[in-house]
Design an enzyme around this catalytic site. Structure first.
Site, PDB file in Angstrom:
ATOM      1  N   GLY A   1       0.860  -4.593   1.091  1.00 30.90           N
ATOM      2  CA  GLY A   1      -0.266  -5.155   0.355  1.00 30.90           C
ATOM      3  C   GLY A   1      -0.537  -5.251  -1.037  1.00 30.90           C
ATOM      4  O   GLY A   1      -0.949  -5.846  -1.682  1.00 30.90           O
TER       5      GLY A   1
ATOM      6  N   GLU B   1       5.179  -5.386   6.694  1.00 26.60           N
ATOM      7  CA  GLU B   1       4.128  -4.182   7.523  1.00 26.60           C
ATOM      8  C   GLU B   1       4.598  -4.252   8.873  1.00 26.60           C
ATOM      9  O   GLU B   1       4.938  -2.627   9.265  1.00 26.60           O
ATOM     10  CB  GLU B   1       2.962  -4.239   7.641  1.00 26.60           C
ATOM     11  CG  GLU B   1       2.431  -4.418   6.484  1.00 26.60           C
ATOM     12  CD  GLU B   1       1.820  -5.572   5.851  1.00 26.60           C
ATOM     13  OE1 GLU B   1       2.952  -6.421   6.192  1.00 26.60           O
ATOM     14  OE2 GLU B   1       1.162  -6.027   4.519  1.00 26.60           O
TER      15      GLU B   1
ATOM     16  N   ALA C   1       0.404  -1.212  -0.291  1.00 28.57           N
ATOM     17  CA  ALA C   1      -0.083   0.340   0.248  1.00 28.57           C
ATOM     18  C   ALA C   1       1.044   1.575  -0.053  1.00 28.57           C
ATOM     19  O   ALA C   1       2.139   1.106   0.362  1.00 28.57           O
ATOM     20  CB  ALA C   1      -0.957   0.157   1.108  1.00 28.57           C
TER      21      ALA C   1
ATOM     22  N   GLU D   1      -1.070  -9.429  -0.582  1.00 24.19           N
ATOM     23  CA  GLU D   1      -2.125  -9.671   0.296  1.00 24.19           C
ATOM     24  C   GLU D   1      -2.874  -9.652  -1.630  1.00 24.19           C
ATOM     25  O   GLU D   1      -3.762 -10.213  -1.514  1.00 24.19           O
ATOM     26  CB  GLU D   1      -2.967  -8.724   1.105  1.00 24.19           C
ATOM     27  CG  GLU D   1      -2.079  -9.162   2.082  1.00 24.19           C
ATOM     28  CD  GLU D   1      -1.980  -7.907   3.574  1.00 24.19           C
ATOM     29  OE1 GLU D   1      -2.171  -6.693   3.208  1.00 24.19           O
ATOM     30  OE2 GLU D   1      -2.580  -7.617   4.325  1.00 24.19           O
TER      31      GLU D   1
END
Ligand code: DAK
Length: 256
Positions: A107, A130, A64, A110
């Protein structure tokens, strides 16, 4: 508005390419918005049967976009409700083939795990870093990585922030195939085209049923699979597929 993704169709395959190469395809809010809209448009397009989701050579996606989160707080995160968007990706009914090269982190990893078949370049690197940012995976990483690789590998990756090489990811069951770096996209297209020739309803139900395996106890999953199996005997494609086999010819699947 910047095109954060590129879209094209080839035969019966809808192709989405993440398009922020300078930021290693970091998933900013606009990209996610465009991505979900494109996936849903492809999912409802009767001319298409399979979706390919590709990154670039250097990165599938490095996570992200940290700039979107750096100054955020819990209230804003709750109000933003990004999860709703990720949930919509989970609901896509057509198979999604991921073409992954380079960094596939946070992300990005993911997002890849939301896809159904993952073709990885030998250069791909997978991780959930993360923890290095003082947070933890937020879009299903702790759940899907653990289901894919088992607890030991997932704990190692998520708690230390280390990356898995393509070979490690293959051995751990995280990706479907590893190919030389120049073939990661063409191999994903090849897989997509193969699936595009199958009976669409059988493909749709089979995807649904495999996903159930992730989410339910065995007895419930078997019951679900059985019902979908019965249901396929209400389709013309079932008759066509079996008849074609007996008549030694290629089936002509119509999706009916
Ligand atoms: N966000 C923003 N920019 C990024 C980025 C990221 N995740 N990753 C890379 N970039 C940018 C860099 O800042 C740099 O920009 P400039 O300095 O050129 O302007 C450019 O991309 C190139 O990166 P580097 O210069 O760093 O390239 P290197 O080859 O040296 O290093 C790297 C590549 C991938 C090792 C490094 O860039 C890196 O460590 N990137 C961050 C990886 C990371 O920590 N990823 C996890 C982010 S957190 C949620 C859903 C999902 C998430 C959270 C919530 N909800 C549904 C609520 C997910 C969270 C995350 O993914």
């Amino acid at each position: 508005m910047a095109e954060e993704i590129l879209i094209e169709t080839q035969d019966r395959v809808g192709v989405i390419t993440l398009n922020r190469p300078k930021q290693l395809n970091a998933l900013n809010l606009e990209l996610m918005k465009q991505l979900v809209a494109a996936l849903e448009a492809f999912d409802t397009d009767d001319n298409l049967r399979v979706i390919v989701l590709a990154g670039g050579e250097r990165a599938f996606a490095a996570g992200a976009d940290i700039n979107d989160m750096a100054d955020s707080n819990v209230v804003e995160q709750v109000k933003r409700n990004q999860f709703a968007r990720w949930e919509r990706i989970r609901r896509i009914s057509k198979p999604i083939v991921a073409a992954v090269s380079g960094h596939c982190l946070g992300g990005g990893c993911e997002l890849m795990m939301h896809c159904d078949i993952i073709i990885a370049s030998e250069t791909a690197q997978f991780g959930q870093p993360e923890i290095n940012l003082g947070v933890m995976p937020g879009a299903g990483g702790t759940q899907r990585l653990t289901r894919a690789t088992g607890k030991a590998t997932a704990m190692d990756v998520i708690l230390t922030g280390r990356t898995l090489s393509a070979a490690e990811a293959l051995a751990a069951g995280l990706v479907s195939r590893v190919v030389p770096k120049e073939h990661f996209f063409s191999e994903a297209m090849k897989v997509a085209r193969t699936i595009a020739q199958k009976a669409p309803l059988a493909v749709r139900f089979a995807k649904e049923s495999v996903l159930k395996a992730h989410e339910t106890a065995l007895s419930e999953g078997l019951e679900y699979e059985r019902k979908l199996f019965y249901l396929l005997f209400a389709t013309q494609d079932q008759r066509e597929g079996m008849k074609a086999f007996i008549e030694k010819r290629k089936p002509n699947f119509t999706g009916e």
